[in-house]
Write a protein that holds these residues in place. Structure first.
Motif, PDB file in Angstrom:
ATOM      1  N   TYR A 179       0.857  -1.186   0.000  1.00  0.00           N
ATOM      2  CA  TYR A 179       0.000   0.000   0.000  1.00  0.00           C
ATOM      3  C   TYR A 179       0.890   1.233   0.000  1.00  0.00           C
ATOM      4  CZ  TYR A 179      -3.689  -3.197   1.621  1.00  0.00           C
ATOM      5  OH  TYR A 179      -4.578  -4.222   1.737  1.00  0.00           O
ATOM      6  N   TYR A 180       0.849   2.005  -1.082  1.00  0.00           N
ATOM      7  CA  TYR A 180       1.638   3.230  -1.142  1.00  0.00           C
ATOM      8  C   TYR A 180       0.719   4.414  -0.902  1.00  0.00           C
ATOM      9  CZ  TYR A 180       5.235   0.383  -3.342  1.00  0.00           C
ATOM     10  OH  TYR A 180       6.175  -0.580  -3.610  1.00  0.00           O
ATOM     11  N   GLY A 181       1.007   5.209   0.094  1.00  0.00           N
ATOM     12  CA  GLY A 181       0.177   6.376   0.363  1.00  0.00           C
ATOM     13  C   GLY A 181       0.058   6.625   1.846  1.00  0.00           C
ATOM     14  N   TYR A 182      -1.038   7.226   2.249  1.00  0.00           N
ATOM     15  CA  TYR A 182      -1.177   7.596   3.656  1.00  0.00           C
ATOM     16  C   TYR A 182      -2.630   7.912   4.007  1.00  0.00           C
ATOM     17  CZ  TYR A 182      -0.929  12.079   1.238  1.00  0.00           C
ATOM     18  OH  TYR A 182      -1.142  13.096   0.356  1.00  0.00           O
ATOM     19  N   THR A 183      -2.864   7.974   5.310  1.00  0.00           N
ATOM     20  CA  THR A 183      -4.121   8.465   5.847  1.00  0.00           C
ATOM     21  C   THR A 183      -3.763   9.733   6.592  1.00  0.00           C
ATOM     22  OG1 THR A 183      -4.934   6.217   6.134  1.00  0.00           O
ATOM     23  CG2 THR A 183      -6.032   7.934   7.413  1.00  0.00           C
ATOM     24  N   ASP A 184      -4.452  10.812   6.336  1.00  0.00           N
ATOM     25  CA  ASP A 184      -4.222  12.018   7.154  1.00  0.00           C
ATOM     26  C   ASP A 184      -5.565  12.663   7.460  1.00  0.00           C
ATOM     27  OD1 ASP A 184      -4.973  13.383   4.884  1.00  0.00           O
ATOM     28  OD2 ASP A 184      -2.992  14.231   4.469  1.00  0.00           O
ATOM     29  N   GLY A 185      -5.539  13.873   7.988  1.00  0.00           N
ATOM     30  CA  GLY A 185      -6.763  14.551   8.391  1.00  0.00           C
ATOM     31  C   GLY A 185      -7.772  14.708   7.251  1.00  0.00           C
ATOM     32  N   SER A 186      -7.291  14.600   6.005  1.00  0.00           N
ATOM     33  CA  SER A 186      -8.190  14.857   4.880  1.00  0.00           C
ATOM     34  C   SER A 186      -8.752  13.577   4.254  1.00  0.00           C
ATOM     35  CB  SER A 186      -7.458  15.681   3.813  1.00  0.00           C
ATOM     36  OG  SER A 186      -6.490  14.885   3.178  1.00  0.00           O
ATOM     37  N   GLY A 187      -8.331  12.424   4.714  1.00  0.00           N
ATOM     38  CA  GLY A 187      -8.865  11.175   4.175  1.00  0.00           C
ATOM     39  C   GLY A 187      -7.817  10.097   3.985  1.00  0.00           C
ATOM     40  N   GLU A 188      -8.184   9.084   3.188  1.00  0.00           N
ATOM     41  CA  GLU A 188      -7.286   7.945   2.941  1.00  0.00           C
ATOM     42  C   GLU A 188      -6.928   7.890   1.467  1.00  0.00           C
ATOM     43  OE1 GLU A 188      -9.015   4.226   4.184  1.00  0.00           O
ATOM     44  OE2 GLU A 188      -9.773   5.121   6.026  1.00  0.00           O
ATOM     45  N   TYR A 189      -5.640   7.738   1.188  1.00  0.00           N
ATOM     46  CA  TYR A 189      -5.184   7.736  -0.197  1.00  0.00           C
ATOM     47  C   TYR A 189      -4.098   6.693  -0.403  1.00  0.00           C
ATOM     48  CZ  TYR A 189      -7.276  12.270   0.690  1.00  0.00           C
ATOM     49  OH  TYR A 189      -8.130  13.252   1.103  1.00  0.00           O
ATOM     50  N   TYR A 190      -4.432   5.627  -1.123  1.00  0.00           N
ATOM     51  CA  TYR A 190      -3.436   4.576  -1.356  1.00  0.00           C
ATOM     52  C   TYR A 190      -3.508   4.037  -2.779  1.00  0.00           C
ATOM     53  CZ  TYR A 190      -3.082   4.292   3.740  1.00  0.00           C
ATOM     54  OH  TYR A 190      -2.898   4.576   5.061  1.00  0.00           O
ATOM     55  N   ILE A 191      -2.344   3.785  -3.367  1.00  0.00           N
ATOM     56  CA  ILE A 191      -2.246   3.001  -4.586  1.00  0.00           C
ATOM     57  C   ILE A 191      -1.759   1.630  -4.110  1.00  0.00           C
ATOM     58  CG2 ILE A 191      -1.012   2.702  -6.787  1.00  0.00           C
ATOM     59  CD1 ILE A 191      -2.965   5.084  -6.786  1.00  0.00           C
ATOM     60  N   VAL A 192      -2.477   0.579  -4.523  1.00  0.00           N
ATOM     61  CA  VAL A 192      -2.203  -0.751  -4.004  1.00  0.00           C
ATOM     62  C   VAL A 192      -1.645  -1.636  -5.122  1.00  0.00           C
ATOM     63  CG1 VAL A 192      -3.197  -2.709  -2.756  1.00  0.00           C
ATOM     64  CG2 VAL A 192      -4.148  -0.418  -2.415  1.00  0.00           C
ATOM     65  N   ILE A 193      -0.476  -2.239  -4.886  1.00  0.00           N
ATOM     66  CA  ILE A 193       0.148  -3.060  -5.924  1.00  0.00           C
ATOM     67  C   ILE A 193       0.394  -4.488  -5.425  1.00  0.00           C
ATOM     68  CG2 ILE A 193       2.171  -3.320  -7.448  1.00  0.00           C
ATOM     69  CD1 ILE A 193       2.239  -0.224  -7.552  1.00  0.00           C
ATOM     70  N   ASP A 194      -0.093  -5.442  -6.206  1.00  0.00           N
ATOM     71  CA  ASP A 194       0.025  -6.856  -5.876  1.00  0.00           C
ATOM     72  C   ASP A 194       1.246  -7.430  -6.612  1.00  0.00           C
ATOM     73  OD1 ASP A 194      -0.207  -9.645  -5.800  1.00  0.00           O
ATOM     74  OD2 ASP A 194      -2.398  -9.553  -5.636  1.00  0.00           O
ATOM     75  N   ALA A 195       2.298  -7.724  -5.858  1.00  0.00           N
ATOM     76  CA  ALA A 195       3.568  -8.164  -6.468  1.00  0.00           C
ATOM     77  C   ALA A 195       3.465  -9.528  -7.139  1.00  0.00           C
ATOM     78  CB  ALA A 195       4.670  -8.204  -5.414  1.00  0.00           C
ATOM     79  N   GLU A 196       2.520 -10.337  -6.664  1.00  0.00           N
ATOM     80  CA  GLU A 196       2.362 -11.669  -7.254  1.00  0.00           C
ATOM     81  C   GLU A 196       1.772 -11.554  -8.658  1.00  0.00           C
ATOM     82  OE1 GLU A 196       0.504 -15.827  -5.636  1.00  0.00           O
ATOM     83  OE2 GLU A 196      -0.791 -14.081  -5.745  1.00  0.00           O
ATOM     84  N   LYS A 197       0.792 -10.646  -8.791  1.00  0.00           N
ATOM     85  CA  LYS A 197       0.151 -10.479 -10.102  1.00  0.00           C
ATOM     86  C   LYS A 197       1.030  -9.700 -11.079  1.00  0.00           C
ATOM     87  CE  LYS A 197      -4.642 -10.628  -8.471  1.00  0.00           C
ATOM     88  NZ  LYS A 197      -5.795  -9.748  -8.124  1.00  0.00           N
ATOM     89  N   CYS A 198       1.833  -8.760 -10.576  1.00  0.00           N
ATOM     90  CA  CYS A 198       2.658  -7.915 -11.452  1.00  0.00           C
ATOM     91  C   CYS A 198       3.633  -8.780 -12.252  1.00  0.00           C
ATOM     92  CB  CYS A 198       3.436  -6.901 -10.605  1.00  0.00           C
ATOM     93  SG  CYS A 198       4.568  -5.879 -11.568  1.00  0.00           S
TER      94      CYS A 198
END
Lengths: 97, 300
Positions: A6-25
């Motif tokens: 999970y690349y990204g973060y949660t902060d006061g303004s919400g949740e933001y993640y780009i999710v990458i599955d290494a097995e599928k890549c």
């Protein structure tokens, strides 16, 4: 071997993640050319004592992913990176408050 | 003068090292080391045939490469080992590319997972690593392989460095921050700032309002514990749950994260007898990978 990053973060303004599955890549790199923000790159992941090149969000963009990715409208699931991936290895979590 | 200096450096934590007695490296078949250069602490672990022999935990200096050399050098002290005696060395952590004596570098995520599996055994599924500069939530399988991970390194809040800043501000020795934060009858509102710079300003404001030091530190530690728990909930907290990294020693963080998640962490092993230090989990994992990679190289 399933490895989800999970690349990204949660902060006061919400949740933001780009999710990458290494097995599928499959390391094809289509997403890297598809990304208009140049926010993706190949990165070696250490899996089963081997280095596997896997798509990853660059370090610079991880900390500002909300601004990097919002022009691609992640909430509508129409991001070029996600669409370009034939293996469905990329997804996102986008929950602005 | 020295005495006076020591008293004003509340952030300064104790460095430590040990060589296991009753172990002889000359009898070992494979000698490996893992060097984990973190943003705040540098850890080195020396293994003989996959068992912990010596270790050190030091403060990271301004130069990663020097810190790596110093940490490993300190762990080697009094052992008679020289760098030539090692079969394989793995560098990891924030400064992993700058570990000059390492045969290769491996990301700290893989090393922490492997280290947690070695310290606590195959039942560990969720690892919360709270380092000097970032917080990581890692899910692992029974072999210590990473299943998923999430890192929050947006700023230094909720990490060792943030604790150091607050310890200094409140004049509480860093080792006592956790304990002091638990000396409140009820939990105060957590500080609202997620950035350590703003949190510091907010803490100053609370002190002016007449809050006790304990209450202010509780508000800060609580805010950090909430952020860590949020991170874990994103990947899902599965038992067994463990905490690694420098903040695994912060009882104020540990108790609060346990309360929020409703899960107790596995107890910390006796460091002096076993060398199984949650702070050194990354270095332990790196030393284990070093052995595996060396064995692999022999087969090829």
């Amino acid at each position: 071997m399933k490895v989800i990053t999970y690349y990204g973060y949660t902060d006061g303004s919400g949740e933001y993640y780009i999710v990458i599955d290494a097995e599928k890549c499959n390391s094809c790199g289509e997403c890297i050319s598809a990304c208009p923000q140049e926010a993706l790159q190949m990165e070696d992941m250490f899996i089963d004592l081997e280095d596997k090149p896997v798509a990853a969000v660059t370090e610079d963009h991880r900390k500002k992913i909300r601004y990097t990715c919002s022009p691609c409208k992640p909430e509508e699931n129409s991001m070029p990176c996600i669409k370009s991936c034939k293996k469905n290895a990329i997804s996102c979590i986008w929950k602005p408050l | 003068m020295t005495n006076n200096n020591e008293k004003t450096e509340y952030w300064r934590w104790l460095e430590y090292k040990k060589v296991m007695p009753n172990k002889d490296w000359k009898k070992a078949k494979i000698i490996t080391a893992g060097v984990d250069v973190g943003s705040v602490g540098s850890k080195a672990v020396i293994m003989l045939d996959g068992e912990i022999y010596a270790w050190s935990v030091m403060r990271t200096g301004s130069n990663s490469s020097d810190s790596a050399k110093k940490a490993l050098g300190w762990a080697m002290e009094d052992t008679g080992l020289t760098l030539e005696d090692f079969h394989y060395i793995v560098g990891t952590g924030y400064g992993r590319v700058n570990v000059p004596m390492a045969n290769r570098a491996i990301t700290e995520i893989a090393c922490h997972a492997k280290g947690a599996n070695y310290i606590w055994g195959p039942t560990v599924r969720t690892v919360l690593d709270v380092g000097g500069q970032d917080v990581k939530a890692i899910k692992i399988d029974e072999n210590g392989k990473v299943v998923s991970f999430l890192m929050n390194d947006k700023c230094a809040a909720g990490t060792g460095r943030g604790m150091e800043v607050i310890a200094d501000l409140l004049k509480i020795p860093i080792e006592d921050v956790g304990k002091e934060s638990l000396r409140v009858n009820e939990e105060p509102e957590p500080v609202s700032s997620t950035c350590v710079v703003f949190a510091k300003t907010e803490a100053v404001g609370l002190l002016r309002k007449g809050w006790t030091k304990e209450k202010v530190i509780a508000a800060y530690v609580r805010a950090m514990a909430i952020r860590m728990s949020d991170l874990i909930e994103k990947v899902g907290c599965e038992k067994d749950f463990v905490i690694t990294g420098g903040q695994s020693k912060n009882i104020g963080i540990v108790k609060r994260v346990e309360n929020i998640l409703g899960v107790k962490r596995l107890p910390v092993p006796n460091l002096k007898e076993t060398g199984l230090d949650p702070v050194s989990a990354g270095a332990i994992g790196a030393a284990l990978f070093a052995k595996a990679l060396y064995e692999k190289s022999l087969k090829q």
